[in-house]
Design a protein around this motif. Structure first.
Motif, PDB file in Angstrom:
ATOM      1  N   LYS A  13     -68.556 -43.712  46.239  1.00 26.59           N
ATOM      2  CA  LYS A  13     -69.245 -44.815  47.617  1.00 26.59           C
ATOM      3  C   LYS A  13     -68.369 -44.187  49.246  1.00 26.59           C
ATOM      4  O   LYS A  13     -67.685 -43.626  49.702  1.00 26.59           O
ATOM      5  N   LYS A  14     -68.824 -44.275  49.780  1.00 22.18           N
ATOM      6  CA  LYS A  14     -69.038 -44.005  51.424  1.00 22.18           C
ATOM      7  C   LYS A  14     -68.222 -45.516  51.730  1.00 22.18           C
ATOM      8  O   LYS A  14     -67.988 -45.667  53.105  1.00 22.18           O
ATOM      9  N   ILE A  15     -69.657 -46.164  51.663  1.00 17.37           N
ATOM     10  CA  ILE A  15     -70.004 -47.592  52.411  1.00 17.37           C
ATOM     11  C   ILE A  15     -69.574 -48.293  51.392  1.00 17.37           C
ATOM     12  O   ILE A  15     -68.728 -49.577  51.040  1.00 17.37           O
ATOM     13  N   CYS A  16     -70.915 -49.371  50.460  1.00 14.27           N
ATOM     14  CA  CYS A  16     -70.716 -49.981  49.617  1.00 14.27           C
ATOM     15  C   CYS A  16     -70.692 -49.876  48.307  1.00 14.27           C
ATOM     16  O   CYS A  16     -70.938 -49.813  47.362  1.00 14.27           O
ATOM     17  N   GLY A  17     -71.339 -48.255  47.577  1.00  8.28           N
ATOM     18  CA  GLY A  17     -71.299 -47.349  46.615  1.00  8.28           C
ATOM     19  C   GLY A  17     -73.256 -47.011  45.885  1.00  8.28           C
ATOM     20  O   GLY A  17     -72.962 -47.285  44.898  1.00  8.28           O
ATOM     21  N   VAL A  18     -73.767 -48.082  46.891  1.00  7.35           N
ATOM     22  CA  VAL A  18     -75.327 -47.969  46.623  1.00  7.35           C
ATOM     23  C   VAL A  18     -75.258 -46.934  46.115  1.00  7.35           C
ATOM     24  O   VAL A  18     -76.574 -46.309  45.032  1.00  7.35           O
ATOM     25  N   CYS A  19     -75.941 -45.945  46.916  1.00  5.37           N
ATOM     26  CA  CYS A  19     -76.420 -44.489  47.064  1.00  5.37           C
ATOM     27  C   CYS A  19     -76.066 -44.130  45.908  1.00  5.37           C
ATOM     28  O   CYS A  19     -76.727 -43.374  45.160  1.00  5.37           O
ATOM     29  N   SER A  20     -74.703 -43.753  46.125  1.00  4.72           N
ATOM     30  CA  SER A  20     -73.714 -43.422  44.785  1.00  4.72           C
ATOM     31  C   SER A  20     -74.171 -43.963  43.465  1.00  4.72           C
ATOM     32  O   SER A  20     -74.988 -43.633  42.265  1.00  4.72           O
ATOM     33  N   GLY A  21     -74.443 -45.149  43.044  1.00  8.98           N
ATOM     34  CA  GLY A  21     -74.850 -45.959  41.995  1.00  8.98           C
ATOM     35  C   GLY A  21     -76.640 -44.945  41.780  1.00  8.98           C
ATOM     36  O   GLY A  21     -77.157 -44.636  40.856  1.00  8.98           O
ATOM     37  N   LEU A  22     -77.189 -45.684  42.717  1.00 14.48           N
ATOM     38  CA  LEU A  22     -78.729 -44.938  42.618  1.00 14.48           C
ATOM     39  C   LEU A  22     -78.738 -43.440  41.989  1.00 14.48           C
ATOM     40  O   LEU A  22     -79.935 -43.283  41.779  1.00 14.48           O
ATOM     41  N   ALA A  23     -78.551 -42.289  42.377  1.00 15.35           N
ATOM     42  CA  ALA A  23     -78.315 -41.045  42.180  1.00 15.35           C
ATOM     43  C   ALA A  23     -77.499 -41.072  41.229  1.00 15.35           C
ATOM     44  O   ALA A  23     -78.298 -39.928  40.100  1.00 15.35           O
ATOM     45  N   ASP A  24     -77.172 -42.213  40.625  1.00 14.71           N
ATOM     46  CA  ASP A  24     -76.477 -41.769  38.581  1.00 14.71           C
ATOM     47  C   ASP A  24     -77.420 -41.799  37.757  1.00 14.71           C
ATOM     48  O   ASP A  24     -77.328 -41.227  36.999  1.00 14.71           O
ATOM     49  N   TYR A  25     -78.016 -43.445  38.466  1.00 19.51           N
ATOM     50  CA  TYR A  25     -79.366 -43.914  37.639  1.00 19.51           C
ATOM     51  C   TYR A  25     -80.016 -42.563  37.152  1.00 19.51           C
ATOM     52  O   TYR A  25     -80.985 -42.576  36.736  1.00 19.51           O
ATOM     53  N   ILE A  26     -80.858 -42.005  38.760  1.00 13.41           N
ATOM     54  CA  ILE A  26     -81.833 -40.903  38.419  1.00 13.41           C
ATOM     55  C   ILE A  26     -81.746 -39.959  38.648  1.00 13.41           C
ATOM     56  O   ILE A  26     -81.990 -38.625  38.134  1.00 13.41           O
ATOM     57  N   ARG A  34     -78.276 -40.140  49.731  1.00 19.23           N
ATOM     58  CA  ARG A  34     -77.389 -40.225  51.504  1.00 19.23           C
ATOM     59  C   ARG A  34     -78.648 -40.148  52.541  1.00 19.23           C
ATOM     60  O   ARG A  34     -78.872 -40.601  53.072  1.00 19.23           O
ATOM     61  N   LEU A  35     -79.031 -38.662  52.173  1.00 22.18           N
ATOM     62  CA  LEU A  35     -79.447 -38.146  53.524  1.00 22.18           C
ATOM     63  C   LEU A  35     -81.109 -38.694  53.751  1.00 22.18           C
ATOM     64  O   LEU A  35     -81.490 -38.927  54.105  1.00 22.18           O
ATOM     65  N   ILE A  49     -81.478 -49.858  56.286  1.00 18.60           N
ATOM     66  CA  ILE A  49     -79.707 -50.923  56.847  1.00 18.60           C
ATOM     67  C   ILE A  49     -80.331 -52.071  56.211  1.00 18.60           C
ATOM     68  O   ILE A  49     -79.570 -52.249  55.668  1.00 18.60           O
ATOM     69  N   ILE A  50     -81.716 -52.813  56.203  1.00 22.65           N
ATOM     70  CA  ILE A  50     -81.333 -54.216  55.652  1.00 22.65           C
ATOM     71  C   ILE A  50     -81.503 -54.523  54.289  1.00 22.65           C
ATOM     72  O   ILE A  50     -81.235 -54.540  53.016  1.00 22.65           O
ATOM     73  N   ALA A  51     -83.159 -52.841  53.938  1.00 24.69           N
ATOM     74  CA  ALA A  51     -82.664 -53.087  52.256  1.00 24.69           C
ATOM     75  C   ALA A  51     -81.085 -52.188  51.487  1.00 24.69           C
ATOM     76  O   ALA A  51     -81.045 -53.266  50.287  1.00 24.69           O
ATOM     77  N   TYR A  52     -80.544 -51.449  52.445  1.00 23.72           N
ATOM     78  CA  TYR A  52     -79.171 -51.344  52.005  1.00 23.72           C
ATOM     79  C   TYR A  52     -78.474 -52.094  51.314  1.00 23.72           C
ATOM     80  O   TYR A  52     -77.780 -52.438  50.582  1.00 23.72           O
ATOM     81  N   LEU A  53     -77.945 -53.217  53.010  1.00 21.12           N
ATOM     82  CA  LEU A  53     -77.811 -54.309  52.588  1.00 21.12           C
ATOM     83  C   LEU A  53     -77.401 -55.302  51.478  1.00 21.12           C
ATOM     84  O   LEU A  53     -76.595 -55.913  50.982  1.00 21.12           O
ATOM     85  N   ILE A  54     -78.784 -55.831  51.972  1.00 16.84           N
ATOM     86  CA  ILE A  54     -79.753 -55.827  50.173  1.00 16.84           C
ATOM     87  C   ILE A  54     -79.104 -56.196  49.100  1.00 16.84           C
ATOM     88  O   ILE A  54     -79.088 -56.967  47.917  1.00 16.84           O
ATOM     89  N   ALA A  55     -79.269 -54.862  48.972  1.00 16.95           N
ATOM     90  CA  ALA A  55     -79.416 -53.811  47.730  1.00 16.95           C
ATOM     91  C   ALA A  55     -77.659 -54.320  47.291  1.00 16.95           C
ATOM     92  O   ALA A  55     -76.987 -53.797  46.618  1.00 16.95           O
ATOM     93  N   ALA A  56     -76.348 -53.903  48.597  1.00 17.70           N
ATOM     94  CA  ALA A  56     -75.067 -53.359  48.229  1.00 17.70           C
ATOM     95  C   ALA A  56     -74.641 -55.600  47.403  1.00 17.70           C
ATOM     96  O   ALA A  56     -74.077 -55.291  46.952  1.00 17.70           O
ATOM     97  N   ILE A  57     -75.931 -56.859  48.225  1.00 19.40           N
ATOM     98  CA  ILE A  57     -75.768 -57.644  47.685  1.00 19.40           C
ATOM     99  C   ILE A  57     -76.281 -58.494  46.257  1.00 19.40           C
ATOM    100  O   ILE A  57     -75.212 -58.743  45.423  1.00 19.40           O
ATOM    101  N   VAL A  58     -76.414 -57.929  46.042  1.00 18.42           N
ATOM    102  CA  VAL A  58     -77.651 -57.301  44.446  1.00 18.42           C
ATOM    103  C   VAL A  58     -77.844 -57.052  43.760  1.00 18.42           C
ATOM    104  O   VAL A  58     -77.361 -57.510  42.219  1.00 18.42           O
ATOM    105  N   ILE A  59     -77.245 -55.578  43.883  1.00 17.26           N
ATOM    106  CA  ILE A  59     -76.598 -54.601  42.476  1.00 17.26           C
ATOM    107  C   ILE A  59     -75.176 -55.159  42.276  1.00 17.26           C
ATOM    108  O   ILE A  59     -74.352 -55.007  42.850  1.00 17.26           O
TER     109      ILE A  59
END
Length: 65
Positions: A13-26, A34-35, A49-59
């Motif tokens: 993870k770089k910030i909260c791990g959302v992008c890495s988890g999504l990448a692993d999923y797909i 991330r790019l 940014i708002i979507a990332y924060l919501i995903a970091a809270i929900v996932i």
């Protein structure tokens, strides 16, 4: 058959791990996700940014060994 679940990464993870988890999923490289997320955030005037924060809270976090 094992069901795929979306989790945030606790190790790659770089910030909260959302992008890495999504990448692993797909099954793509986390750098690509991330790019794309940065590009989406710039184009949509901060909505990404708002979507990332919501995903970091929900996932939930997957604690890996």
């Amino acid at each position: 058959m094992e069901q795929k679940r979306l989790y945030r990464s606790s190790t790659d993870k770089k910030i909260c791990g959302v992008c890495s988890g999504l990448a692993d999923y797909i099954n793509v490289d986390p750098t690509v996700v991330r790019l794309l997320w940065i590009l989406f955030s710039c184009i949509t005037a901060g909505t990404g940014i708002i979507a990332y924060l919501i995903a970091a809270i929900v996932i939930p976090v997957r604690y890996e060994r």
